[in-house]
Scaffold this motif. Structure first.
Motif, PDB file in Angstrom:
ATOM      1  N   SER A  78       0.816  -1.215   0.000  1.00 63.71           N
ATOM      2  CA  SER A  78       0.000   0.000   0.000  1.00 63.71           C
ATOM      3  C   SER A  78       0.849   1.265   0.000  1.00 63.71           C
ATOM      4  O   SER A  78       0.596   2.194  -0.773  1.00 63.71           O
ATOM      5  CB  SER A  78      -0.939   0.005   1.206  1.00 63.71           C
ATOM      6  OG  SER A  78      -1.873  -1.048   1.108  1.00 63.71           O
ATOM      7  N   TYR A  79       1.855   1.321   0.868  1.00 61.65           N
ATOM      8  CA  TYR A  79       2.652   2.546   0.994  1.00 61.65           C
ATOM      9  C   TYR A  79       3.764   2.626  -0.049  1.00 61.65           C
ATOM     10  O   TYR A  79       4.345   3.689  -0.246  1.00 61.65           O
ATOM     11  CB  TYR A  79       3.223   2.663   2.405  1.00 61.65           C
ATOM     12  CG  TYR A  79       2.169   3.022   3.425  1.00 61.65           C
ATOM     13  CD1 TYR A  79       1.759   4.343   3.579  1.00 61.65           C
ATOM     14  CD2 TYR A  79       1.565   2.052   4.205  1.00 61.65           C
ATOM     15  CE1 TYR A  79       0.779   4.684   4.507  1.00 61.65           C
ATOM     16  CE2 TYR A  79       0.586   2.372   5.131  1.00 61.65           C
ATOM     17  CZ  TYR A  79       0.192   3.696   5.278  1.00 61.65           C
ATOM     18  OH  TYR A  79      -0.784   4.022   6.185  1.00 61.65           O
ATOM     19  N   GLY A  80       4.066   1.511  -0.688  1.00 59.24           N
ATOM     20  CA  GLY A  80       5.047   1.518  -1.753  1.00 59.24           C
ATOM     21  C   GLY A  80       6.472   1.461  -1.239  1.00 59.24           C
ATOM     22  O   GLY A  80       6.781   1.932  -0.144  1.00 59.24           O
ATOM     23  N   ALA A  81       7.353   0.883  -2.043  1.00 59.86           N
ATOM     24  CA  ALA A  81       8.774   0.806  -1.727  1.00 59.86           C
ATOM     25  C   ALA A  81       9.485   0.144  -2.896  1.00 59.86           C
ATOM     26  O   ALA A  81       8.912  -0.700  -3.590  1.00 59.86           O
ATOM     27  CB  ALA A  81       9.027   0.004  -0.447  1.00 59.86           C
ATOM     28  N   THR A  82      10.730   0.531  -3.111  1.00 61.42           N
ATOM     29  CA  THR A  82      11.543  -0.148  -4.114  1.00 61.42           C
ATOM     30  C   THR A  82      12.506  -1.143  -3.484  1.00 61.42           C
ATOM     31  O   THR A  82      13.049  -1.997  -4.169  1.00 61.42           O
ATOM     32  CB  THR A  82      12.357   0.868  -4.938  1.00 61.42           C
ATOM     33  OG1 THR A  82      13.225   1.605  -4.070  1.00 61.42           O
ATOM     34  CG2 THR A  82      11.440   1.834  -5.667  1.00 61.42           C
ATOM     35  N   ASN A  83      12.728  -1.018  -2.159  1.00 57.91           N
ATOM     36  CA  ASN A  83      13.638  -1.938  -1.486  1.00 57.91           C
ATOM     37  C   ASN A  83      13.312  -2.002   0.000  1.00 57.91           C
ATOM     38  O   ASN A  83      12.478  -1.231   0.510  1.00 57.91           O
ATOM     39  CB  ASN A  83      15.099  -1.529  -1.708  1.00 57.91           C
ATOM     40  CG  ASN A  83      15.374  -0.096  -1.315  1.00 57.91           C
ATOM     41  OD1 ASN A  83      14.949   0.378  -0.266  1.00 57.91           O
ATOM     42  ND2 ASN A  83      16.091   0.624  -2.158  1.00 57.91           N
ATOM     43  N   LEU A  84      13.981  -2.902   0.693  1.00 60.29           N
ATOM     44  CA  LEU A  84      13.727  -3.116   2.112  1.00 60.29           C
ATOM     45  C   LEU A  84      14.147  -1.908   2.943  1.00 60.29           C
ATOM     46  O   LEU A  84      13.552  -1.635   3.998  1.00 60.29           O
ATOM     47  CB  LEU A  84      14.468  -4.368   2.576  1.00 60.29           C
ATOM     48  CG  LEU A  84      14.184  -4.870   4.001  1.00 60.29           C
ATOM     49  CD1 LEU A  84      12.712  -5.186   4.186  1.00 60.29           C
ATOM     50  CD2 LEU A  84      15.035  -6.100   4.305  1.00 60.29           C
ATOM     51  N   ALA A  85      15.165  -1.175   2.501  1.00 58.80           N
ATOM     52  CA  ALA A  85      15.597   0.012   3.240  1.00 58.80           C
ATOM     53  C   ALA A  85      14.454   1.012   3.368  1.00 58.80           C
ATOM     54  O   ALA A  85      14.267   1.634   4.427  1.00 58.80           O
ATOM     55  CB  ALA A  85      16.805   0.649   2.555  1.00 58.80           C
TER      56      ALA A  85
END
Length: 726
Positions: A78-85
């Protein structure tokens, strides 16, 4: 920020606003949902999610003997991300930072930052340790390249975890839990965005009777954002009057390009499990010395010579669990960690290459005695091997005469081959004298080669009333042993020498937490106090105790660091469409030399996310983090931080760290739901906007402290893509 980007943002916000208005007119009555649908849409499943990190057994967050935060796969999507960081950056009390050398390698928990490597935070994959014995905290592969599509949830413990996990579980533990498919599925997503960034994720899950397997692949590459900074060589330093340091060279610029590959797998068959991850990361940075590599003529305006670093990491764990009866379960695991890393430059292939092998075997036993007493005991054997080779030198350390474009396989071993075996045993018991009270105690004993036995205890009292209110009293110790490679055997005369007699770093932490759990609300507030000792540091070059005169060596510091802080977090559910999460945290520290907040991490953080989940496939999530100005790393200029003979750092070579609001917006649209065509393939389109306010984020240079700060994150950037589920 260009006019195009400003226009695009306004357009996207206008579209989102219009969709919300349209859908608000179509809001169905909550009574039209079935009880099961209400359950799926509410936070009840989040409030009762089972975690395993704190005790190696399933329990709720409120039952766990630790301060635990959980990020679920729904929240990641839902909040989005390109990586775990980026995912961890939204967790209470965590500050994602970087050094001048490595990008996204440091999840700072409770203000702790002191090196390029995350030596005080332990990463687990499905509960198994992801670590190495060369540097002790090279986790850039998992933070940058891990495929998020295979992540079921991320469990984070803030505070000590060495009782069950050993070295590195010092300030916190991050456990990446992988998905276990209930049915066959296939998902592919692709995005393109700013800085010519491409990312593709492919994942699949297969289940047949007792067999299941989940696999995922992540491919990421980017030309990178403009990274403009002065290095240490740009400054004239005065050891006697640092206030008169002066900048003599202009800043230099590179594109912070990066390539990441990550592949993860989880399989089960009856009592057997297999978890695996391979990550490869390549990035451009300053040199190891904190300086740009420059052309021979040293033209101040010349572009730096390309200095590229790489790290390849392979993790695999094979486990078997057998439930003997309802009172006794036993399991065995064999975990392998392999690392290869080094640096490459334009004028020759490889400068240095490190290879690290680690093999860990663990036997764990869970015993239930009656209805009120649970007992766990385990034993660990961990063998660690590796070496570090300088391929531009001869075997005696002299320069290799033909190193241009050529590797010397018989180069100089900066770190000769190491081979150490460590042993440990641990136990923990949990007793419920009455239904609302749980008492937990435990200890881990560790035998590191060359050092006496070391013990880390834990004790906790957890009170939980039927009304949903409760509290925890926690006290625990943790340790970090010196790495067999970097800190014990490093050897370059005149530069640095290792020390095989280093004692483990130690921390004692006391915590008190109050929490409330209701059907639509989860909230907690906790206070922590920590005291760190035996810190592993480098001696001064002129220290008379150095084994080799004129060569600094690793030693245990006599000083201590005392830190304390408050953390509060909540997840809330307003109605079927609106939900959110929020946290605030504040921390401060002081060392034995009177230096306050010397790590440079923000003293205060406030994080809040709001999500709108519409009935026609519209999902809009906004997350903002406020980072206050960082702690003081230029102690010489502070009236209350002027210990005698402290040299301080150079003047402000780069823009200093300032308070910022770092905002992301993720907009998703599920086409079958929006078009009301349920027979259509499950296709979603999305737009992910990062640093929406275009804030200039700078990190304190806390490693060498030769300059005050370095650029930390890109300005505004935007990514769009499509996701298909089959």
């Amino acid at each position: 920020m260009t006019r195009f980007y400003k226009f695009f943002i306004l357009l996207m916000l206008a579209v989102c606003s219009s969709l919300v208005d349209i859908l608000a007119q179509e809001q169905p009555d909550e009574s039209s949902y079935t009880e099961q649908e209400l359950y799926d849409l509410s936070l009840e499943e989040l409030l009762n999610v089972k975690v395993t990190t704190a005790s190696k057994t399933e329990e709720t967050v409120r039952d766990a003997p630790g301060v635990v935060s959980v990020i679920t796969t729904k929240e990641i999507e839902s909040y989005g991300a390109t990586n775990l960081a980026e995912v961890l950056d939204r967790v209470a009390g965590i500050y994602m930072t970087s050094s001048f050398l490595v990008e996204n390698n440091l999840p700072s928990i409770r203000g702790e930052t002191n090196a390029h490597w995350a030596t005080k935070v332990l990463v687990l994959i499905d509960g198994r340790p992801y670590r190495e014995s060369f540097l002790g905290g090279n986790i850039t592969n998992v933070l940058n390249g891990f495929p998020l599509t295979i992540v079921d949830r991320v469990e984070v413990i803030r505070g000590p975890g060495s009782v069950l996990y050993g070295t590195n579980a010092f300030m916190g533990v991050i456990n990446v839990i992988l998905k276990k498919s209930s049915q066959t599925n296939f998902t592919v997503s692709s995005r393109y965005g700013s800085f010519n960034t491409h990312q593709t994720n492919i994942s699949t899950g297969i289940r047949h009777n007792d067999f299941s397997i989940d696999a995922s692949l992540n491919l990421y590459n980017s030309d990178g954002w403009k990274y403009t900074a002065r290095d240490e060589a740009a400054i004239i330093r005065s050891n006697t009057t640092p206030i008169y340091d002066s900048i003599i060279s202009p800043a230099r610029t590179i594109l912070k390009d990066r390539d990441d590959l990550g592949a993860a797998l989880h399989g089960t068959y009856k009592g057997f499990t297999l978890s695996a991850f391979y990550g490869a990361s390549y990035w451009q940075s300053m040199d190891k010395s904190g300086r740009w590599l420059v052309p021979e003529d040293n033209n101040p305006n010349a572009k730096p010579i390309r200095s590229e670093f790489y790290t390849d990491k392979l993790f695999a764990d094979l486990g078997y669990e057998k439930k003997i009866n309802r009172f006794y379960t036993t399991s065995m695991n064999v975990t392998w960690n392999w690392l290869s890393m080094g640096d490459m430059r334009e004028d020759y292939k490889n400068a240095t290459t490190a290879v690290d092998n680690g093999l860990l075997a663990e036997w764990t036993n869970n015993i239930r005695i009656g209805d009120n007493l649970d007992f766990i005991a385990g034993f660990v054997i961990n063998n660690q091997q590796g070496h570090l080779l300088d391929k531009t030198s001869n075997a005696d350390g002299t320069p290799y005469p033909d190193n241009t474009g050529t590797e010397n396989p018989g180069g100089y071993y900066i770190i000769p081959h190491w081979d150490e075996t460590w042993y440990s045993g641990y136990t923990q018991w949990a007793y419920k004298p009455i239904s609302i009270l749980k008492i937990v105690g435990g200890v881990q004993a560790n035998k590191v080669e060359g050092v006496d036995w070391h013990y880390s205890p834990r004790i906790a009292a957890i009170l939980q009333a039927t009304s949903g209110f409760g509290g925890k009293l926690l006290h625990g110790s943790a340790f970090r042993s010196a790495t067999p490679g970097g800190e014990k055997k490093f050897y370059i005369p005149g530069v640095l020498r290792g020390n095989r007699q280093l004692l483990p770093e130690a921390v004692n932490t006391s915590e008190i937490q109050l929490f409330v759990v209701k059907k639509k609300l989860e909230a907690s507030i906790n206070y922590f106090y920590s005291e760190t000792s035996n810190l592993i540091v480098r001696s001064r070059k002129d220290d008379p105790n150095n084994v080799l005169p004129g060569t600094p060596q690793y030693i245990n510091s006599d000083g201590k660091i005392k830190s304390q802080g408050i953390e509060a977090e909540t997840k809330f559910y307003i109605n079927l469409q609106w939900s959110g999460m929020a946290s605030i945290s504040t921390q401060n520290s002081e060392d034995s030399e009177g230096r306050k907040n010397y790590s440079g991490a923000p003293l205060h953080m406030a994080k809040v996310g709001i999500r709108y989940n519409g009935p026609r496939g519209v999902d809009v999530a906004v997350f903002n983090t406020y980072y206050s100005k960082g702690g003081n790393i230029r102690a010489i200029f502070s009236a209350d931080n002027t210990p005698e003979n402290f040299a301080g750092t150079a003047t402000d070579a780069n823009p200093p760290m300032k308070a910022v609001n770092y905002m992301t917006v993720n907009v998703q649209l599920n086409l079958p739901e929006f078009l009301r065509k349920p027979s259509m393939a499950d296709i979603s389109v999305f737009c992910y906007m990062v640093n929406l306010l275009g804030q200039k984020v700078n990190y304190p240079e806390f490693v060498r402290r030769g300059v005050n700060a370095i650029p930390g994150r890109a300005g505004f950037n935007i990514h769009g893509g499509v996701k298909i589920k089959l």
